[in-house]
Scaffold this motif. Structure first.
Motif: not given
Length: 201
Positions: A175-197
Motif C-alpha cells: 500500500g502507498r501512503f499518498i499523503k497525510s489525511p485531512e480531518r474530514a478523511q478521518i472517521p474517528e469520533n474524537i473532539k480534538e479541540q477538547l484535547i488541545v484545550e
C-alpha cells in the motif's frame, strides 16, 4: 510492553463507543460500567473531566501511551495548521494505524502485533516499530514470507481499504501512503479541540 490489556468492552462502555471495533457487550449495555448499573446518579462532569475523557478516548483508540501522546501533541503544536487536526493526522500516520487502515489486520492491536513480529516492511525494509511515522510516498507491504499467513489474507478479504489517502495493490500486497489525511478523511469520533484545550491549561 506497557499497553492496556484489560477488558475492551469495559472501556468501550465507559466512552459509549465501539473504539476497539464492533462490540456486542456495548450494544446490550450502552451505559458506563459499575456495580450500580445504569441507574447510578452521575453528577454533571466538569470541563476538565470532559477534556480528559476525550484525551483518554483518543489514547485508547490509537493504542498510544501517555508520554508518546504528549510528544505527538508537542509535534502537532509546532507544525503549521490547526493543532488538533495535526494531532489526529500524526496518530493516523503511525505504522500500526496504517497497517490497520490498509486492512492487513482487522484491529489496531492486531496491526501492532504484526509490526512487532516483523511481518511488515516500509519501502522494502523490515520495520518492527509500531510508532514509526509513515511519510508521504512510503510503500507499506507484507513481508514475502508472511504473505501466506491466513490471518493476513482473511483480514484483507474482509477489510478492503476505505480511506482516500491510501492506495492498495492487492497483487503485490503493498500500500502507498499518498499523503497525510485531512480531518474530514478521518472517521474517528474524537473532539480534538477538547484535547488541545486540555494541554493548553
Amino acid at each position: 510492553m506497557a499497553r492496556y490489556t484489560g477488558p475492551k468492552s469495559k472501556i468501550a462502555r465507559k466512552f459509549r463507543e465501539p473504539i476497539f471495533g464492533p462490540d456486542k457487550a456495548l450494544e446490550k449495555k450502552n451505559y458506563p460500567p459499575g456495580q450500580h448499573g445504569p441507574n447510578k446518579r452521575r453528577g454533571k462532569q466538569s470541563e476538565y473531566a470532559i477534556q480528559l475523557a476525550e484525551k483518554q478516548k483518543a489514547k485508547y483508540t490509537y493504542g498510544i501511551l501517555e508520554k508518546q501522546f504528549s510528544n505527538l501533541f508537542t509535534k502537532a503544536s509546532r507544525a503549521k495548521g490547526i493543532t488538533g487536526e495535526n494531532l489526529l493526522s500524526l496518530c493516523e500516520s503511525r505504522l500500526d494505524n496504517v497497517v490497520y487502515r490498509l486492512g492487513i489486520s482487522p484491529s489496531r492491536r492486531g496491526a501492532r502485533q504484526l509490526v512487532g513480529h516483523r511481518h511488515i516492511t516500509v519501502n522494502g525494509k523490515l520495520v518492527n516499530i509500531p510508532s514509526y511515522a509513515v511519510n508521504e510516498g512510503d510503500v507499506i507491504g507484507v513481508r514475502e514470507k508472511s504473505k501466506s499467513l491466513e490471518a493476513i489474507s482473511s483480514s484483507l478479504s474482509a477489510n478492503p481499504v476505505k480511506v482516500e489517502w491510501l492506495d492498495w495493490d492487492a497483487h503485490l500486497m503493498t500500500g502507498r501512503f499518498i499523503k497525510s489525511p485531512e480531518r474530514a478523511q478521518i472517521p474517528e469520533n474524537i473532539k480534538e479541540q477538547l484535547i488541545v484545550e486540555l494541554y493548553s491549561k
